[in-house]
Design a protein around this motif. Structure first.
Motif, PDB file in Angstrom:
ATOM      1  N   SER A 257       0.797  -1.228   0.000  1.00 59.17           N
ATOM      2  CA  SER A 257       0.000   0.000   0.000  1.00 59.17           C
ATOM      3  C   SER A 257       0.828   1.276   0.000  1.00 59.17           C
ATOM      4  O   SER A 257       0.294   2.348  -0.244  1.00 59.17           O
ATOM      5  CB  SER A 257      -0.914   0.015   1.232  1.00 59.17           C
ATOM      6  N   HIS A 258       2.133   1.170   0.312  1.00 61.23           N
ATOM      7  CA  HIS A 258       2.981   2.350   0.500  1.00 61.23           C
ATOM      8  C   HIS A 258       2.411   3.255   1.591  1.00 61.23           C
ATOM      9  O   HIS A 258       2.491   4.479   1.501  1.00 61.23           O
ATOM     10  CB  HIS A 258       3.140   3.129  -0.812  1.00 61.23           C
ATOM     11  N   ASP A 259       1.857   2.659   2.590  1.00 61.67           N
ATOM     12  CA  ASP A 259       1.321   3.371   3.750  1.00 61.67           C
ATOM     13  C   ASP A 259       2.090   2.880   4.965  1.00 61.67           C
ATOM     14  O   ASP A 259       2.164   1.675   5.204  1.00 61.67           O
ATOM     15  CB  ASP A 259      -0.178   3.065   3.895  1.00 61.67           C
ATOM     16  N   TRP A 260       2.645   3.796   5.734  1.00 64.06           N
ATOM     17  CA  TRP A 260       3.464   3.344   6.848  1.00 64.06           C
ATOM     18  C   TRP A 260       2.700   3.199   8.158  1.00 64.06           C
ATOM     19  O   TRP A 260       3.253   2.808   9.157  1.00 64.06           O
ATOM     20  CB  TRP A 260       4.665   4.276   7.011  1.00 64.06           C
ATOM     21  N   ARG A 261       1.440   3.537   8.123  1.00 65.78           N
ATOM     22  CA  ARG A 261       0.643   3.219   9.302  1.00 65.78           C
ATOM     23  C   ARG A 261       0.306   1.723   9.280  1.00 65.78           C
ATOM     24  O   ARG A 261       0.188   1.126   8.226  1.00 65.78           O
ATOM     25  CB  ARG A 261      -0.655   4.022   9.310  1.00 65.78           C
ATOM     26  N   GLU A 262       0.113   1.161  10.458  1.00 65.28           N
ATOM     27  CA  GLU A 262      -0.302  -0.241  10.494  1.00 65.28           C
ATOM     28  C   GLU A 262      -1.755  -0.350  10.071  1.00 65.28           C
ATOM     29  O   GLU A 262      -2.547   0.571  10.283  1.00 65.28           O
ATOM     30  CB  GLU A 262      -0.109  -0.801  11.910  1.00 65.28           C
ATOM     31  N   PRO A 263      -2.136  -1.465   9.443  1.00 66.13           N
ATOM     32  CA  PRO A 263      -3.530  -1.608   9.001  1.00 66.13           C
ATOM     33  C   PRO A 263      -4.477  -1.713  10.186  1.00 66.13           C
ATOM     34  O   PRO A 263      -4.089  -2.109  11.281  1.00 66.13           O
ATOM     35  CB  PRO A 263      -3.504  -2.908   8.192  1.00 66.13           C
ATOM     36  N   LEU A 264      -5.718  -1.375   9.943  1.00 66.05           N
ATOM     37  CA  LEU A 264      -6.737  -1.501  10.979  1.00 66.05           C
ATOM     38  C   LEU A 264      -7.102  -2.958  11.211  1.00 66.05           C
ATOM     39  O   LEU A 264      -7.363  -3.372  12.340  1.00 66.05           O
ATOM     40  CB  LEU A 264      -7.983  -0.711  10.567  1.00 66.05           C
ATOM     41  N   GLU A 265      -7.096  -3.759  10.133  1.00 63.67           N
ATOM     42  CA  GLU A 265      -7.496  -5.160  10.237  1.00 63.67           C
ATOM     43  C   GLU A 265      -6.836  -5.972   9.129  1.00 63.67           C
ATOM     44  O   GLU A 265      -6.656  -5.510   8.006  1.00 63.67           O
ATOM     45  CB  GLU A 265      -9.016  -5.294  10.126  1.00 63.67           C
ATOM     46  N   VAL A 283      -7.525  -3.882   5.754  1.00 64.31           N
ATOM     47  CA  VAL A 283      -8.312  -2.659   5.861  1.00 64.31           C
ATOM     48  C   VAL A 283      -7.397  -1.600   6.449  1.00 64.31           C
ATOM     49  O   VAL A 283      -6.914  -1.754   7.578  1.00 64.31           O
ATOM     50  CB  VAL A 283      -9.548  -2.853   6.764  1.00 64.31           C
ATOM     51  N   PRO A 284      -7.104  -0.526   5.720  1.00 65.52           N
ATOM     52  CA  PRO A 284      -6.208   0.510   6.252  1.00 65.52           C
ATOM     53  C   PRO A 284      -6.814   1.209   7.462  1.00 65.52           C
ATOM     54  O   PRO A 284      -8.013   1.100   7.749  1.00 65.52           O
ATOM     55  CB  PRO A 284      -6.060   1.485   5.082  1.00 65.52           C
ATOM     56  N   SER A 285      -5.977   1.931   8.181  1.00 64.27           N
ATOM     57  CA  SER A 285      -6.461   2.704   9.329  1.00 64.27           C
ATOM     58  C   SER A 285      -6.692   4.155   8.961  1.00 64.27           C
ATOM     59  O   SER A 285      -7.169   4.943   9.787  1.00 64.27           O
ATOM     60  CB  SER A 285      -5.451   2.623  10.476  1.00 64.27           C
ATOM     61  N   HIS A 286      -6.364   4.504   7.697  1.00 61.34           N
ATOM     62  CA  HIS A 286      -6.460   5.904   7.289  1.00 61.34           C
ATOM     63  C   HIS A 286      -6.802   5.952   5.807  1.00 61.34           C
ATOM     64  O   HIS A 286      -6.198   5.254   5.004  1.00 61.34           O
ATOM     65  CB  HIS A 286      -5.111   6.606   7.545  1.00 61.34           C
ATOM     66  N   ALA A 287      -7.771   6.772   5.442  1.00 58.59           N
ATOM     67  CA  ALA A 287      -8.163   6.878   4.035  1.00 58.59           C
ATOM     68  C   ALA A 287      -7.090   7.614   3.242  1.00 58.59           C
ATOM     69  O   ALA A 287      -6.576   8.639   3.697  1.00 58.59           O
ATOM     70  CB  ALA A 287      -9.498   7.616   3.906  1.00 58.59           C
ATOM     71  N   PRO A 288      -6.720   7.125   2.063  1.00 58.21           N
ATOM     72  CA  PRO A 288      -5.763   7.853   1.224  1.00 58.21           C
ATOM     73  C   PRO A 288      -6.345   9.185   0.774  1.00 58.21           C
ATOM     74  O   PRO A 288      -7.566   9.341   0.672  1.00 58.21           O
ATOM     75  CB  PRO A 288      -5.532   6.907   0.039  1.00 58.21           C
TER      76      PRO A 288
END
Length: 632
Positions: A257-265, A283-288
């Motif tokens: 995802s190239h997202d450094w936050r941990e996923p929500l689920e 499921v990400p924890s933050h909307a792009p």
């Protein structure tokens, strides 16, 4: 070869300065980003070769190579993947106008902590620039498969970069970092250290499907060792849950995802039988930042028998679940499969149905067990999920079960439709809602007055999609979804005959005024009637029961669809002093020129009260100024 010098675009220069004077506490991330880019290049080449067997490319030993030169203090990340042309280097690396840099910089300013800042780097496609956290100078040499000439790109991360064509470039891309001195206090490690490189690769890139090789240091008295593969290359989705840690799952998510936050689920699914596949979804924890833009890349990665087929496979999940990231690995699909074929494939449709139901059931489980995580999910993705109420009738009940809405029952806590129905008053047959731009504006709408007076709960819907899904859903558990701003409304309980008789008497009394106003305002309204929904305001405008609302008309026009302008209904509050005075003036005078202006003002005030705009603002201002002048 001629060397050309170019200037970075302003935003790119700002970004480079942020990298050089790094806002990131964890400098190790640059290696993960460069390895990830190399892995993508190998995926693209293998896919191109699969589609075009005549492609002049060596795919016999695709790999990533890490090369350390302690004396020169350089680290090179090399791949033999697809490579880039001269023009592609200038477009993809010299400028980053399409990577969301402006949004990146804006969010970076708003990040409240280091972790929040670090979570931004990969989301905006700027991972290559992270190399400047560890290097004073970066040199990139690349040759696109099928081309005879390569390109060298060099920059010190300042105002300019250079480009030159080279003849001896091998297939693929190499990025050489001229490393800064180690600075442990600022977490800038010695990236010529074999141990440091091994640890970073193991932590971030162990699951990469291509071998990541490095030649270890020679020991005293020993022959020079051969290349060693640093990563296990094990597909996490093919391993049992007991063998994989949450951290490993999270690293795979970040890579995808190239997202450094941990996923929500994290969602695992393994289907066996006539059609086998494995899925690992997140499921990400933050909307792009671009979730609701036309160019948003949706879909999950598709593999066949652990062979990468495509990124962003849209056919595997419906558009309203476009925020879900992950991997699906099918056993029985053809390797030579196109996006067009996928749209028609029976197995793909079957997988989509199963994956969709699994995601929705997981969200329902989160909602049941963890209120805080559900609140995060709904805040970030609720608007997108509600699109499914319009487009996915098969799963509509499941989506409604995990949906929640703001309501007049509580200023803070959202409610489900099931909770709303449980709280309905005796004799109440409908679920009432109101749509608008913000909670504050619709709570103060004149349409709400009678509902507030009688203590009837109303759903407060402020997303654009709310205008559409309420009509698509229609009813819930036998209760009709009704807008407080459409049609005629009678909130009097059964048996209140006196109230009904009073309304009939008022209707007869005001009949002349109502017909006269309808004629005077016929360009804008189709009916004038007395209101049962107003208790404080003098007037309001409402839509007929089956007409489009103004917001819905504007939405269709914004999408390029021409819809006819719908005339609305003006309702008057017979208990208001202004309406009473208007009625008295109508009865007392034959010359109703000024009275016509008063009727026009009353209509415009009703339009303004619901957030609309006057048809002729200049005339409205003139009429109001004239009235004010007379009263002073």
């Amino acid at each position: 070869m001629t060397t050309e010098t170019f200037e970075f675009q302003v935003e790119a220069r700002q970004l480079l300065q942020l990298m050089i004077h790094s806002v990131y506490s964890n400098k190790d991330v640059f290696l993960r980003e460069l390895v990830s880019n190399a892995s993508d290049a190998l995926d693209k080449l293998r896919l191109e070769k699969l589609r075009d067997d005549s492609l002049d490319a060596d795919v016999s030993d695709l790999h990533i190579e890490l090369d350390v030169d302690k004396e020169a203090r350089t680290l090179t990340v090399r791949d033999n993947g697809i490579g880039m042309s001269y023009d592609e280097v200038g477009k993809l690396i010299g400028t980053i106008a399409n990577s969301g840099t402006a949004a990146f910089l804006e969010e970076l300013k708003e990040a409240k902590d280091a972790a929040g800042a670090e979570g931004l780097i990969g989301r905006f496609g700027v991972g290559f620039y992270s190399g400047f956290m560890a290097a004073d100078e970066v040199t990139l040499v690349t040759r696109r498969v099928g081309e005879g000439q390569g390109t060298r790109w060099t920059s010190r991360g300042e105002a300019t970069y250079t480009l030159e064509r080279v003849d001896d470039a091998p297939q693929g891309t190499s990025v050489t970092l001229h490393l800064k001195p180690a600075d442990p206090e600022n977490q800038l490690h010695d990236y010529t250290s074999e141990w440091t490189i091994r640890e970073i690769v193991k932590r971030y890139s162990d699951f990469i499907t291509w071998p990541i090789r490095m030649v270890p240091e020679a020991r005293d008295g020993e022959d020079a060792p051969g290349p060693e593969t640093l990563n296990s290359m094990k597909a996490l989705w093919a391993r049992s849950r007991d063998e994989v840690s949450d951290d490993e799952y999270h690293e795979l998510y970040k890579h995808i995802s190239h997202d450094w936050r941990e996923p929500l689920e994290t969602i695992r699914l393994q289907a066996e039988g006539t059609f086998e596949y494995q899925a690992l979804l997140f499921v990400p924890s933050h909307a792009p930042h671009d979730l609701f833009t036309r160019d948003f890349k949706r879909g999950v990665q598709l593999y066949v028998k652990r062979v990468f087929i495509m990124d962003d496979c849209e056919a595997l999940l419906p558009p309203y679940l476009r925020f879900v990231k992950g991997v699906v690995d099918a056993q029985d699909l053809s390797l030579n499969v196109s996006r067009e074929i996928l749209q028609q494939d029976r197995h793909i449709r079957m997988m989509q149905r199963r994956l969709t139901k699994k995601v929705l059931s997981t969200v329902k489980e989160i909602k049941t067990k963890d209120a805080d995580r559900y609140a995060t999910f709904w805040r970030e993705f609720g608007t997108a999920l509600k699109e499914g109420l319009v487009t996915d009738s098969e799963n509509r009940d499941a989506i409604l079960a995990v949906s929640s809405f703001a309501t007049t029952h509580s200023a803070d806590e959202p409610t489900t439709l099931a909770q709303y129905v449980e709280r309905m008053k005796d004799g109440q047959d409908d679920i009432w809602f109101i749509t608008g731009e913000s909670r504050q504006s619709i709570e103060n709408s004149p349409h709400m007055e009678a509902f507030r007076a009688k203590g009837i709960e109303v759903l407060l819907l402020t997303d654009a999609v709310d205008e559409v899904w309420v009509d698509a859903v229609g009813t819930y558990e036998g209760k009709k979804l009704r807008s407080v701003a459409k049609g005629e409304i009678d909130l009097d309980a059964e048996g209140e005959e006196k109230a009904g008789e009073e309304r009939e008497k008022q209707a007869e009394e005001y009949a002349g005024l109502l017909e006269w106003m309808r004629e005077r305002l016929e360009e804008d309204i189709k009916e004038v009637r007395l209101s049962t929904r107003l208790t404080v305001s003098p007037a309001c405008v409402v839509s007929d029961a089956h007409d489009l609302t103004p917001a819905l008309e504007n939405m269709y026009r914004a999408m390029g669809q021409e819809v006819p302008r719908t005339k609305r209904i003006l309702e008057l509050n017979p208990g208001h002093a202004l309406v009473k005075s208007l009625h008295q003036a109508y009865q007392a005078s034959e010359d109703r020129t000024e009275l016509a202006e008063s009727a026009e003002l009353l209509h415009t005030l009703a339009v303004l009260a619901e957030g609309g705009q006057p048809k002729d603002p200049a005339r409205f201002v003139r009429l109001v100024a004239d009235r004010l002048e007379r009263t002073l």
